[in-house]
Scaffold this motif. Structure first.
Motif, PDB file in Angstrom:
ATOM      1  N   LEU A  74       0.832  -1.213   0.000  1.00  0.00           N
ATOM      2  CA  LEU A  74       0.000   0.000   0.000  1.00  0.00           C
ATOM      3  C   LEU A  74       0.862   1.257   0.000  1.00  0.00           C
ATOM      4  N   ILE A  75       1.915   1.252   0.788  1.00  0.00           N
ATOM      5  CA  ILE A  75       2.792   2.423   0.857  1.00  0.00           C
ATOM      6  C   ILE A  75       3.478   2.653  -0.479  1.00  0.00           C
ATOM      7  N   LEU A  76       4.008   1.604  -1.081  1.00  0.00           N
ATOM      8  CA  LEU A  76       4.694   1.756  -2.368  1.00  0.00           C
ATOM      9  C   LEU A  76       3.732   2.212  -3.465  1.00  0.00           C
ATOM     10  N   ASN A  77       2.524   1.675  -3.454  1.00  0.00           N
ATOM     11  CA  ASN A  77       1.524   2.090  -4.438  1.00  0.00           C
ATOM     12  C   ASN A  77       1.152   3.562  -4.237  1.00  0.00           C
ATOM     13  N   GLY A  78       1.009   3.971  -2.993  1.00  0.00           N
ATOM     14  CA  GLY A  78       0.698   5.370  -2.696  1.00  0.00           C
ATOM     15  C   GLY A  78       1.799   6.305  -3.148  1.00  0.00           C
ATOM     16  N   GLN A  79       3.045   5.912  -2.957  1.00  0.00           N
ATOM     17  CA  GLN A  79       4.172   6.733  -3.399  1.00  0.00           C
ATOM     18  C   GLN A  79       4.199   6.843  -4.919  1.00  0.00           C
ATOM     19  N   ARG A  80       3.883   5.773  -5.595  1.00  0.00           N
ATOM     20  CA  ARG A  80       3.853   5.808  -7.061  1.00  0.00           C
ATOM     21  C   ARG A  80       2.760   6.762  -7.543  1.00  0.00           C
ATOM     22  N   ASN A  81       1.601   6.701  -6.901  1.00  0.00           N
ATOM     23  CA  ASN A  81       0.508   7.601  -7.267  1.00  0.00           C
ATOM     24  C   ASN A  81       0.862   9.053  -6.984  1.00  0.00           C
ATOM     25  N   LEU A  82       1.534   9.294  -5.855  1.00  0.00           N
ATOM     26  CA  LEU A  82       1.954  10.652  -5.536  1.00  0.00           C
ATOM     27  C   LEU A  82       2.942  11.179  -6.574  1.00  0.00           C
ATOM     28  N   ARG A  83       3.852  10.335  -7.011  1.00  0.00           N
ATOM     29  CA  ARG A  83       4.831  10.760  -8.024  1.00  0.00           C
ATOM     30  C   ARG A  83       4.125  11.080  -9.339  1.00  0.00           C
ATOM     31  N   THR A  84       3.157  10.281  -9.717  1.00  0.00           N
ATOM     32  CA  THR A  84       2.401  10.535 -10.942  1.00  0.00           C
ATOM     33  C   THR A  84       1.665  11.865 -10.842  1.00  0.00           C
ATOM     34  N   ASP A  85       1.028  12.105  -9.697  1.00  0.00           N
ATOM     35  CA  ASP A  85       0.331  13.376  -9.483  1.00  0.00           C
ATOM     36  C   ASP A  85       1.305  14.548  -9.508  1.00  0.00           C
ATOM     37  N   TYR A  86       2.456  14.370  -8.891  1.00  0.00           N
ATOM     38  CA  TYR A  86       3.474  15.420  -8.866  1.00  0.00           C
ATOM     39  C   TYR A  86       3.933  15.770 -10.280  1.00  0.00           C
ATOM     40  N   LEU A  87       4.195  14.769 -11.084  1.00  0.00           N
ATOM     41  CA  LEU A  87       4.645  15.028 -12.453  1.00  0.00           C
ATOM     42  C   LEU A  87       3.559  15.712 -13.284  1.00  0.00           C
ATOM     43  N   ALA A  88       2.309  15.338 -13.070  1.00  0.00           N
ATOM     44  CA  ALA A  88       1.207  15.982 -13.790  1.00  0.00           C
ATOM     45  C   ALA A  88       1.077  17.443 -13.366  1.00  0.00           C
ATOM     46  N   LEU A  89       1.179  17.710 -12.075  1.00  0.00           N
ATOM     47  CA  LEU A  89       1.101  19.087 -11.597  1.00  0.00           C
ATOM     48  C   LEU A  89       2.269  19.918 -12.094  1.00  0.00           C
ATOM     49  N   ARG A  90       3.435  19.326 -12.136  1.00  0.00           N
ATOM     50  CA  ARG A  90       4.622  20.044 -12.633  1.00  0.00           C
ATOM     51  C   ARG A  90       4.451  20.404 -14.098  1.00  0.00           C
ATOM     52  N   ALA A  91       3.944  19.472 -14.894  1.00  0.00           N
ATOM     53  CA  ALA A  91       3.717  19.746 -16.311  1.00  0.00           C
ATOM     54  C   ALA A  91       2.678  20.855 -16.485  1.00  0.00           C
ATOM     55  N   GLU A  92       1.632  20.835 -15.673  1.00  0.00           N
ATOM     56  CA  GLU A  92       0.610  21.881 -15.741  1.00  0.00           C
ATOM     57  C   GLU A  92       1.185  23.239 -15.356  1.00  0.00           C
ATOM     58  N   MET A  93       2.012  23.275 -14.332  1.00  0.00           N
ATOM     59  CA  MET A  93       2.640  24.527 -13.923  1.00  0.00           C
ATOM     60  C   MET A  93       3.557  25.067 -15.016  1.00  0.00           C
ATOM     61  N   GLU A  94       4.296  24.194 -15.676  1.00  0.00           N
ATOM     62  CA  GLU A  94       5.168  24.631 -16.760  1.00  0.00           C
ATOM     63  C   GLU A  94       4.359  25.207 -17.914  1.00  0.00           C
ATOM     64  N   ARG A  95       3.223  24.590 -18.249  1.00  0.00           N
ATOM     65  CA  ARG A  95       2.352  25.115 -19.312  1.00  0.00           C
ATOM     66  C   ARG A  95       1.813  26.487 -18.930  1.00  0.00           C
ATOM     67  N   ARG A  96       1.374  26.625 -17.693  1.00  0.00           N
ATOM     68  CA  ARG A  96       0.846  27.922 -17.246  1.00  0.00           C
ATOM     69  C   ARG A  96       1.938  28.982 -17.227  1.00  0.00           C
ATOM     70  N   PHE A  97       3.126  28.598 -16.819  1.00  0.00           N
ATOM     71  CA  PHE A  97       4.237  29.554 -16.792  1.00  0.00           C
ATOM     72  C   PHE A  97       4.560  30.031 -18.207  1.00  0.00           C
ATOM     73  N   GLU A  98       4.536  29.122 -19.161  1.00  0.00           N
ATOM     74  CA  GLU A  98       4.785  29.511 -20.550  1.00  0.00           C
ATOM     75  C   GLU A  98       3.712  30.489 -21.028  1.00  0.00           C
ATOM     76  N   ARG A  99       2.453  30.238 -20.672  1.00  0.00           N
ATOM     77  CA  ARG A  99       1.375  31.159 -21.058  1.00  0.00           C
ATOM     78  C   ARG A  99       1.561  32.527 -20.408  1.00  0.00           C
ATOM     79  N   ILE A 100       1.990  32.525 -19.145  1.00  0.00           N
ATOM     80  CA  ILE A 100       2.243  33.785 -18.455  1.00  0.00           C
ATOM     81  C   ILE A 100       3.383  34.532 -19.141  1.00  0.00           C
ATOM     82  N   GLU A 101       4.438  33.821 -19.533  1.00  0.00           N
ATOM     83  CA  GLU A 101       5.549  34.464 -20.236  1.00  0.00           C
ATOM     84  C   GLU A 101       5.085  35.063 -21.560  1.00  0.00           C
ATOM     85  N   GLU A 102       4.214  34.362 -22.274  1.00  0.00           N
ATOM     86  CA  GLU A 102       3.693  34.882 -23.536  1.00  0.00           C
ATOM     87  C   GLU A 102       2.877  36.148 -23.294  1.00  0.00           C
ATOM     88  N   ARG A 103       2.030  36.129 -22.277  1.00  0.00           N
ATOM     89  CA  ARG A 103       1.221  37.314 -21.957  1.00  0.00           C
ATOM     90  C   ARG A 103       2.107  38.483 -21.543  1.00  0.00           C
TER      91      ARG A 103
END
Length: 78
Positions: free
Chosen positions: A18-47
């Motif tokens: 359970l702990i290992l599965n939870g850590q894997r899910n957290l890493r997946t969520d972290y990477l998705a959030l990081r990608a979203e933040m990078e996209r938003r940052f690029e949009r902010i730079e364009e604006r």
């Protein structure tokens, strides 16, 4: 081994899974959030770039207006 020891080992294995599965899910969520933040940052730079270009244009227009006003005043003083 007694049934109690086997039960404890079984619970330990389940908890580890359970702990290992939870850590894997957290890493997946972290990477998705990081990608979203990078996209938003690029949009902010364009604006920001668009705003900077607009500001430069306005500054140029204001400078031209200042020159036109000061030129008219100098011509009126003559």
């Amino acid at each position: 081994m007694t049934p109690e020891v086997l039960s404890i080992l079984g619970v330990g294995i389940v908890l580890a899974g359970l702990i290992l599965n939870g850590q894997r899910n957290l890493r997946t969520d972290y990477l998705a959030l990081r990608a979203e933040m990078e996209r938003r940052f690029e949009r902010i730079e364009e604006r920001l770039s668009t705003l900077e270009r607009g500001q430069a244009k306005l500054e140029g227009l204001l400078e031209g207006l200042r020159e036109a006003i000061s030129g008219r005043r100098a011509a009126a003083d003559d």
